[in-house]
Design a protein around this motif. Structure first.
Motif, mmCIF file in Angstrom:
data_model
loop_
_atom_site.group_PDB
_atom_site.id
_atom_site.type_symbol
_atom_site.label_atom_id
_atom_site.label_comp_id
_atom_site.label_asym_id
_atom_site.label_seq_id
_atom_site.Cartn_x
_atom_site.Cartn_y
_atom_site.Cartn_z
ATOM 1 N N ASN A 150 0.817 -1.219 0.000
ATOM 2 C CA ASN A 150 0.000 0.000 0.000
ATOM 3 C C ASN A 150 0.853 1.274 0.000
ATOM 4 O OD1 ASN A 150 0.936 -0.318 2.611
ATOM 5 N ND2 ASN A 150 -1.003 0.193 3.585
ATOM 6 N N ALA A 151 2.072 1.199 0.561
ATOM 7 C CA ALA A 151 2.946 2.373 0.546
ATOM 8 C C ALA A 151 3.327 2.755 -0.882
ATOM 9 C CB ALA A 151 4.207 2.100 1.370
ATOM 10 N N ILE A 152 3.456 1.758 -1.740
ATOM 11 C CA ILE A 152 3.794 2.004 -3.139
ATOM 12 C C ILE A 152 2.663 2.776 -3.815
ATOM 13 C CG2 ILE A 152 4.357 0.897 -5.334
ATOM 14 C CD1 ILE A 152 5.289 -1.538 -3.677
ATOM 15 N N PHE A 153 1.445 2.321 -3.598
ATOM 16 C CA PHE A 153 0.281 2.976 -4.197
ATOM 17 C C PHE A 153 0.071 4.376 -3.612
ATOM 18 C CE2 PHE A 153 -0.774 -1.528 -4.938
ATOM 19 C CZ PHE A 153 -1.051 -1.488 -6.301
ATOM 20 N N ALA A 154 0.388 4.533 -2.320
ATOM 21 C CA ALA A 154 0.200 5.839 -1.685
ATOM 22 C C ALA A 154 1.043 6.905 -2.366
ATOM 23 C CB ALA A 154 0.549 5.752 -0.200
ATOM 24 N N ALA A 203 -4.292 -1.187 -2.876
ATOM 25 C CA ALA A 203 -4.541 0.063 -3.591
ATOM 26 C C ALA A 203 -5.673 0.840 -2.925
ATOM 27 C CB ALA A 203 -4.876 -0.228 -5.049
ATOM 28 N N GLY A 204 -6.714 0.130 -2.497
ATOM 29 C CA GLY A 204 -7.834 0.789 -1.835
ATOM 30 C C GLY A 204 -7.449 1.387 -0.499
ATOM 31 N N MET A 257 -6.654 10.121 0.659
ATOM 32 C CA MET A 257 -7.850 10.963 0.690
ATOM 33 C C MET A 257 -8.058 11.606 2.055
ATOM 34 S SD MET A 257 -10.478 8.573 -1.509
ATOM 35 C CE MET A 257 -11.896 9.599 -1.122
ATOM 36 N N ALA A 258 -7.578 10.948 3.110
ATOM 37 C CA ALA A 258 -7.733 11.511 4.452
ATOM 38 C C ALA A 258 -7.021 12.856 4.576
ATOM 39 C CB ALA A 258 -7.190 10.537 5.493
ATOM 40 N N ARG A 259 -5.994 13.057 3.770
ATOM 41 C CA ARG A 259 -5.243 14.315 3.831
ATOM 42 C C ARG A 259 -5.984 15.454 3.132
ATOM 43 N NH1 ARG A 259 0.728 12.800 1.949
ATOM 44 N NH2 ARG A 259 1.000 15.042 2.356
ATOM 45 N N LEU A 260 -7.089 15.147 2.464
ATOM 46 C CA LEU A 260 -7.912 16.180 1.847
ATOM 47 C C LEU A 260 -8.927 16.771 2.821
ATOM 48 C CD1 LEU A 260 -8.723 14.450 -1.574
ATOM 49 C CD2 LEU A 260 -7.048 16.268 -1.178
ATOM 50 N N VAL A 261 -9.097 16.108 3.952
ATOM 51 C CA VAL A 261 -10.081 16.547 4.931
ATOM 52 C C VAL A 261 -9.583 17.791 5.652
ATOM 53 C CG1 VAL A 261 -11.384 15.865 6.989
ATOM 54 C CG2 VAL A 261 -10.848 14.158 5.226
ATOM 55 N N ASP A 262 -10.497 18.688 5.999
ATOM 56 C CA ASP A 262 -10.152 19.913 6.723
ATOM 57 C C ASP A 262 -9.367 19.576 7.987
ATOM 58 O OD1 ASP A 262 -11.533 21.357 4.838
ATOM 59 O OD2 ASP A 262 -13.392 21.423 5.996
ATOM 60 N N ASP A 263 -8.373 20.399 8.279
ATOM 61 C CA ASP A 263 -7.496 20.139 9.421
ATOM 62 C C ASP A 263 -8.225 20.174 10.754
ATOM 63 O OD1 ASP A 263 -5.344 19.858 7.712
ATOM 64 O OD2 ASP A 263 -4.715 21.963 7.904
ATOM 65 N N ASP A 264 -9.323 20.930 10.833
ATOM 66 C CA ASP A 264 -10.012 21.057 12.116
ATOM 67 C C ASP A 264 -10.979 19.913 12.405
ATOM 68 O OD1 ASP A 264 -11.779 21.705 10.114
ATOM 69 O OD2 ASP A 264 -12.694 23.387 11.173
ATOM 70 N N VAL A 265 -11.065 18.926 11.499
ATOM 71 C CA VAL A 265 -11.949 17.778 11.713
ATOM 72 C C VAL A 265 -11.162 16.670 12.419
ATOM 73 C CG1 VAL A 265 -13.414 16.028 10.637
ATOM 74 C CG2 VAL A 265 -13.278 18.337 9.662
ATOM 75 N N PRO A 266 -11.609 16.204 13.588
ATOM 76 C CA PRO A 266 -10.903 15.143 14.298
ATOM 77 C C PRO A 266 -10.827 13.858 13.458
ATOM 78 C CG PRO A 266 -12.546 16.174 15.718
ATOM 79 C CD PRO A 266 -12.796 16.676 14.331
ATOM 80 N N THR A 267 -9.671 13.233 13.483
ATOM 81 C CA THR A 267 -9.474 11.995 12.722
ATOM 82 C C THR A 267 -10.488 10.913 13.097
ATOM 83 O OG1 THR A 267 -7.128 12.452 12.418
ATOM 84 C CG2 THR A 267 -7.833 10.162 12.183
ATOM 85 N N PRO A 268 -10.766 10.684 14.404
ATOM 86 C CA PRO A 268 -11.740 9.633 14.748
ATOM 87 C C PRO A 268 -13.136 9.907 14.214
ATOM 88 C CG PRO A 268 -11.098 10.893 16.688
ATOM 89 C CD PRO A 268 -10.148 11.252 15.611
ATOM 90 N N ALA A 273 12.206 -3.397 1.129
ATOM 91 C CA ALA A 273 13.248 -2.452 0.713
ATOM 92 C C ALA A 273 12.628 -1.186 0.134
ATOM 93 C CB ALA A 273 14.169 -3.105 -0.314
ATOM 94 N N SER A 274 11.579 -1.349 -0.657
ATOM 95 C CA SER A 274 10.896 -0.200 -1.239
ATOM 96 C C SER A 274 10.336 0.709 -0.162
ATOM 97 C CB SER A 274 9.772 -0.676 -2.160
ATOM 98 O OG SER A 274 8.935 0.394 -2.547
ATOM 99 N N GLY A 275 9.660 0.117 0.796
ATOM 100 C CA GLY A 275 9.078 0.897 1.881
ATOM 101 C C GLY A 275 10.135 1.610 2.704
ATOM 102 N N MET A 276 11.239 0.943 2.967
ATOM 103 C CA MET A 276 12.294 1.559 3.765
ATOM 104 C C MET A 276 12.928 2.739 3.029
ATOM 105 S SD MET A 276 12.094 -0.099 6.515
ATOM 106 C CE MET A 276 13.528 0.434 7.427
ATOM 107 N N ILE A 277 13.072 2.624 1.703
ATOM 108 C CA ILE A 277 13.623 3.737 0.925
ATOM 109 C C ILE A 277 12.691 4.943 0.986
ATOM 110 C CG2 ILE A 277 14.214 4.529 -1.402
ATOM 111 C CD1 ILE A 277 15.118 1.666 -2.015
ATOM 112 N N ILE A 278 11.387 4.693 0.837
ATOM 113 C CA ILE A 278 10.407 5.783 0.898
ATOM 114 C C ILE A 278 10.425 6.435 2.269
ATOM 115 C CG2 ILE A 278 7.934 6.310 0.843
ATOM 116 C CD1 ILE A 278 7.637 4.095 -1.267
#
Length: 298
Positions: A109-113, A163-164, A171-182, A280-285
């Protein structure tokens, strides 16, 4: 004090990974008797509990007047729809291929992210991170092996799930900063619960739980998954994500050992060296992200 909190956060994350794998083991055990969609529905019923607990514990949420309405509710609901199909794909794969193989592929999933962050967030990805993505993708291809005699279409299911899951995270990073994650998680999990119910009804309905032991396994599945989400949320609040990310790959060898112990699976040929390339891919990222942050602070 900061070091102590980081160590505690790492411990919580490792425990969460163990609980996630325990949940996966139960899903695989129950798969011969229950559909993936109904297991997903059961999982999300219990998944609402930790989301509500974390939301109630949020000081920021109380300080803002305990608001439950989200301006971007459509985005939160869309994440829930994607989560529905991601869970369904992963749970279905657990009943068709080895536990370790399904779990390992989802760690891509890190690759897709990284790939999704470009068109969705407008991030600029340099040659090093794209190289890491290609290394990880090569590892996935090595495990899936399209065109080979040993290839099975079921191995594409955890790839789709990965991928999902990555798309949900981006997509979570598109949410307004003032909205609590939970609160966002509560919306998404609620939609995923409804989605799981709909999928279960569309694919044959719910199987009667005739054995008391199965009922307890279902409860344990939800408890393990829900507790894991709660622990992860606590861990990410205690330290930076970059401090925790390297330990995420602890789940790959753990999944191999658990599959070996509980289901007598030994998919050496399937996983290696592809799993090593994914790690290895994840560690490089991760290394690249930490380097960028350190440079920004300097």
């Amino acid at each position: 004090m900061k070091t102590d909190r980081t160590l505690a956060a790492i411990a919580l994350m490792l425990l969460a990974i163990c609980l996630f794998d325990a949940m996966g083991l139960i899903i695989k055990y129950l798969s011969p008797r229950f559909q993936a969609a109904e297991l997903s529905a059961y999982r999300n019923v219990f998944g609402l509990i930790p989301a509500m607990v974390v939301l109630y514990m949020s000081r920021d949420w109380h300080a803002r007047g305990r608001i439950v309405k989200v301006r971007q509710w459509k985005l939160a609901a869309l994440r829930g729809v994607i989560l529905t199909f991601s869970q369904f794909s992963f749970y279905l794969s657990l009943g068709l291929i080895s536990f370790a193989t399904a779990a390992t592929i989802t760690y891509s999933n890190a690759i897709f992210a990284v790939a999704f962050a470009v068109p969705i967030l407008g991030e600029r990805v340099g040659a090093l991170r794209w190289s890491a993505v290609m290394v990880g993708f090569a590892g996935v291809i090595w495990i899936v092996r399209p065109g080979a005699d040993a290839f099975t279409p079921a191995s594409l299911l955890p790839l789709g799930a990965a991928a999902g899951y990555a798309l949900i995270g981006v997509m979570a990073r598109l949410v307004d900063d003032d909205v609590p994650t939970p609160l966002i998680n509560l919306y998404s999990t609620g939609v995923a619960m409804i989605g799981g119910l709909v999928l279960a009804l569309m694919t044959g309905g719910f199987t009667p739980v005739t054995q008391t032991s199965d009922l307890w396994w279902i409860v344990a599945m939800g408890a393990f998954g829900g507790s894991a989400v709660l622990l992860l949320t606590m861990a990410f609040r205690m330290t930076e994500q970059s401090n925790l990310a390297p330990f995420n790959y602890f789940g790959i060898p753990l999944a191999f050992v658990l599959g070996w112990v509980f289901f007598d699976e030994q998919p050496w040929d399937e996983l290696f060296p592809g799993a090593l390339l994914i790690i290895a891919s994840g560690m490089i990222i991760i290394w690249r992200e930490r380097s960028v942050r350190r440079a920004a602070r300097a």
